[in-house]
Write a protein that holds these residues in place. Structure first.
Motif, PDB file in Angstrom:
ATOM      1  N   GLY A  21     -19.010 -31.741 -14.115  1.00 22.25           N
ATOM      2  CA  GLY A  21     -19.295 -30.320 -13.979  1.00 22.25           C
ATOM      3  C   GLY A  21     -20.666 -29.859 -14.427  1.00 22.25           C
ATOM      4  N   GLY A  22     -21.482 -30.748 -14.977  1.00 24.43           N
ATOM      5  CA  GLY A  22     -22.743 -30.300 -15.563  1.00 24.43           C
ATOM      6  C   GLY A  22     -23.948 -30.386 -14.668  1.00 24.43           C
ATOM      7  N   ALA A  23     -23.905 -31.227 -13.655  1.00 17.91           N
ATOM      8  CA  ALA A  23     -25.074 -31.463 -12.810  1.00 17.91           C
ATOM      9  C   ALA A  23     -24.660 -31.454 -11.344  1.00 17.91           C
ATOM     10  N   GLY A  24     -25.590 -31.887 -10.481  1.00 17.11           N
ATOM     11  CA  GLY A  24     -25.279 -32.009  -9.070  1.00 17.11           C
ATOM     12  C   GLY A  24     -24.837 -30.705  -8.437  1.00 17.11           C
ATOM     13  N   VAL A  25     -23.997 -30.828  -7.425  1.00 15.02           N
ATOM     14  CA  VAL A  25     -23.521 -29.659  -6.688  1.00 15.02           C
ATOM     15  C   VAL A  25     -22.834 -28.652  -7.610  1.00 15.02           C
ATOM     16  N   LEU A  29     -24.010 -24.756  -7.667  1.00 18.27           N
ATOM     17  CA  LEU A  29     -23.158 -23.628  -7.298  1.00 18.27           C
ATOM     18  C   LEU A  29     -23.054 -22.615  -8.438  1.00 18.27           C
ATOM     19  N   LYS A  30     -22.933 -23.116  -9.669  1.00 20.50           N
ATOM     20  CA  LYS A  30     -22.850 -22.205 -10.827  1.00 20.50           C
ATOM     21  C   LYS A  30     -24.130 -21.391 -10.960  1.00 20.50           C
ATOM     22  N   THR A  31     -25.265 -22.074 -10.820  1.00 21.05           N
ATOM     23  CA  THR A  31     -26.553 -21.399 -10.959  1.00 21.05           C
ATOM     24  C   THR A  31     -26.744 -20.350  -9.875  1.00 21.05           C
ATOM     25  N   MET A  32     -26.470 -20.730  -8.642  1.00 21.74           N
ATOM     26  CA  MET A  32     -26.651 -19.795  -7.535  1.00 21.74           C
ATOM     27  C   MET A  32     -25.740 -18.584  -7.684  1.00 21.74           C
ATOM     28  N   GLN A  33     -24.536 -18.803  -8.145  1.00 23.81           N
ATOM     29  CA  GLN A  33     -23.618 -17.687  -8.386  1.00 23.81           C
ATOM     30  C   GLN A  33     -24.197 -16.748  -9.443  1.00 23.81           C
ATOM     31  N   GLU A  34     -24.730 -17.315 -10.522  1.00 26.30           N
ATOM     32  CA  GLU A  34     -25.315 -16.495 -11.579  1.00 26.30           C
ATOM     33  C   GLU A  34     -26.534 -15.712 -11.096  1.00 26.30           C
ATOM     34  N   ARG A  35     -27.217 -16.236 -10.083  1.00 36.07           N
ATOM     35  CA  ARG A  35     -28.396 -15.554  -9.536  1.00 36.07           C
ATOM     36  C   ARG A  35     -28.023 -14.627  -8.387  1.00 36.07           C
ATOM     37  N   HIS A  36     -26.726 -14.407  -8.184  1.00 38.01           N
ATOM     38  CA  HIS A  36     -26.216 -13.381  -7.268  1.00 38.01           C
ATOM     39  C   HIS A  36     -26.543 -13.663  -5.800  1.00 38.01           C
ATOM     40  N   VAL A  37     -26.360 -14.922  -5.404  1.00 36.33           N
ATOM     41  CA  VAL A  37     -26.386 -15.273  -3.986  1.00 36.33           C
ATOM     42  C   VAL A  37     -25.089 -16.000  -3.658  1.00 36.33           C
ATOM     43  N   PHE A  38     -24.775 -16.080  -2.371  1.00 35.45           N
ATOM     44  CA  PHE A  38     -23.587 -16.822  -1.941  1.00 35.45           C
ATOM     45  C   PHE A  38     -24.011 -18.254  -1.657  1.00 35.45           C
ATOM     46  N   GLY A 217     -32.650 -30.289 -14.104  1.00 33.10           N
ATOM     47  CA  GLY A 217     -33.393 -30.275 -12.849  1.00 33.10           C
ATOM     48  C   GLY A 217     -32.629 -29.607 -11.723  1.00 33.10           C
ATOM     49  N   ASP A 218     -31.334 -29.858 -11.658  1.00 31.13           N
ATOM     50  CA  ASP A 218     -30.492 -29.225 -10.642  1.00 31.13           C
ATOM     51  C   ASP A 218     -30.495 -27.710 -10.814  1.00 31.13           C
ATOM     52  N   THR A 219     -30.368 -27.287 -12.066  1.00 35.06           N
ATOM     53  CA  THR A 219     -30.313 -25.865 -12.368  1.00 35.06           C
ATOM     54  C   THR A 219     -31.622 -25.180 -12.019  1.00 35.06           C
ATOM     55  N   THR A 240     -39.025 -17.215 -12.644  1.00 34.53           N
ATOM     56  CA  THR A 240     -37.656 -16.794 -12.959  1.00 34.53           C
ATOM     57  C   THR A 240     -36.771 -17.996 -13.239  1.00 34.53           C
ATOM     58  N   ALA A 241     -36.921 -19.056 -12.436  1.00 29.72           N
ATOM     59  CA  ALA A 241     -36.125 -20.268 -12.630  1.00 29.72           C
ATOM     60  C   ALA A 241     -36.420 -20.913 -13.979  1.00 29.72           C
TER      61      ALA A 241
END
Length: 274
Positions: A21-25, A29-38, A217-219, A240-241
């Motif tokens: 759950g910490g890296a990769g896809v 997905l967690k990061t993109m969700q936190e940045r308010h995109v689908f 790096g994924d994040t 921002t990243a």
């Protein structure tokens, strides 16, 4: 009507899973969700993995990868995408072919080669394919120091070395380059950014004394992807990243016995409180 239905910012990660759950896809997905995109995903490989390391992985068949790409292209309006773990030369080529076939917006390439625990996530023969075929498609490439050394065949020890390596990577066709300094041994983490127009700058942050950096790096690349999908310019997306990852490392969470994951919701909490 179709355009209105697909108006919300949508992103794509093309990478491998992390069962821990910490890296990769999962991190993407967690990061993109936190940045308010689908966020959507094309799975290239599946790993058996936790904070202690990668125990096994298997790359998926070409047909299934191709069908994932086609399925997304048929229905969604992807505004930006990123790559992560691509396994081997064959799968790099599969991804490249699909990226040329479909328009998923700007591409952020995170050239994942080695896991935090030391396991190889990209076969040696794939490195040349990444340089020859994938980097020319990249809007941004985000190697860490060991990855930059492999991609440039350079020894990178100094700030001047990082600047030169960025020029070498840009010469492959990658428009914008961010070389991450997290593998250095200084009190500050200094990343070097070279933009397409020749403008360059450093991003520095205090080094946090922690082993909980799995998925950094994924994040970082996922946060960039999200910001670009929302319409921000390249420099704003990178800055921002960087802030997002810094917060995620600084506000650690206690998960696992090894290289633990980041706190993906830390940045949002910081800004709610400020």
């Amino acid at each position: 009507m179709a355009e209105e239905l697909n108006s919300f910012p949508q992103t794509l990660t093309i990478a491998g899973t992390d069962s821990g759950g910490g890296a990769g896809v999962m991190a993407d997905l967690k990061t993109m969700q936190e940045r308010h995109v689908f966020s959507t995903a094309v799975i290239v490989a599946v790993t058996a993995q936790n904070t202690l390391g990668v125990q096994d992985f298997m790359a998926l068949p070409k047909k299934l990868i191709d069908e994932q790409f086609a399925s997304l292209a048929d229905d969604l309006a992807i505004k930006a995408c990123k790559t992560g773990m691509l396994a081997d030369a064959e799968h790099v080529e599969i991804v490249v072919d699909n990226l040329k076939r479909y328009d998923f917006g700007p591409l952020i390439v995170d050239p994942v080669m080695i896991a935090k625990g030391g396991a190889a996530l990209l076969a040696d023969d794939a490195i040349e394919v990444v340089k020859r075929d994938l980097l020319p498609l990249a809007t941004i490439v985000t190697p860490n120091l060991p990855e930059a050394e492999r991609l440039t065949a350079m020894s990178i020890k100094t700030a001047d070395d990082m600047k030169q390596a960025a020029k070498v990577l840009q010469a492959t066709g990658a428009k914008n380059v961010m070389i991450k300094g997290g593998h250095g041994d200084t009190d500050k983490v200094s990343d070097y950014v070279l933009l397409e127009d020749g403008h360059s700058f450093w991003l520095s942050s205090p080094r946090v004394d922690t082993v909980r950096t799995h998925g950094t790096g994924d994040t970082l690349s996922s946060a960039m992807t999200a910001e670009i999908a929302k319409g921000h310019d390249i420099e704003t997306a990178i800055r921002t990243a960087k802030d997002f990852v810094e917060a995620a490392i600084r506000h650690t969470i206690q998960v696992g016995h090894g290289h633990g994951p980041l706190n993906h919701w830390a940045y949002g909490e910081e800004h709610q409180q400020s």
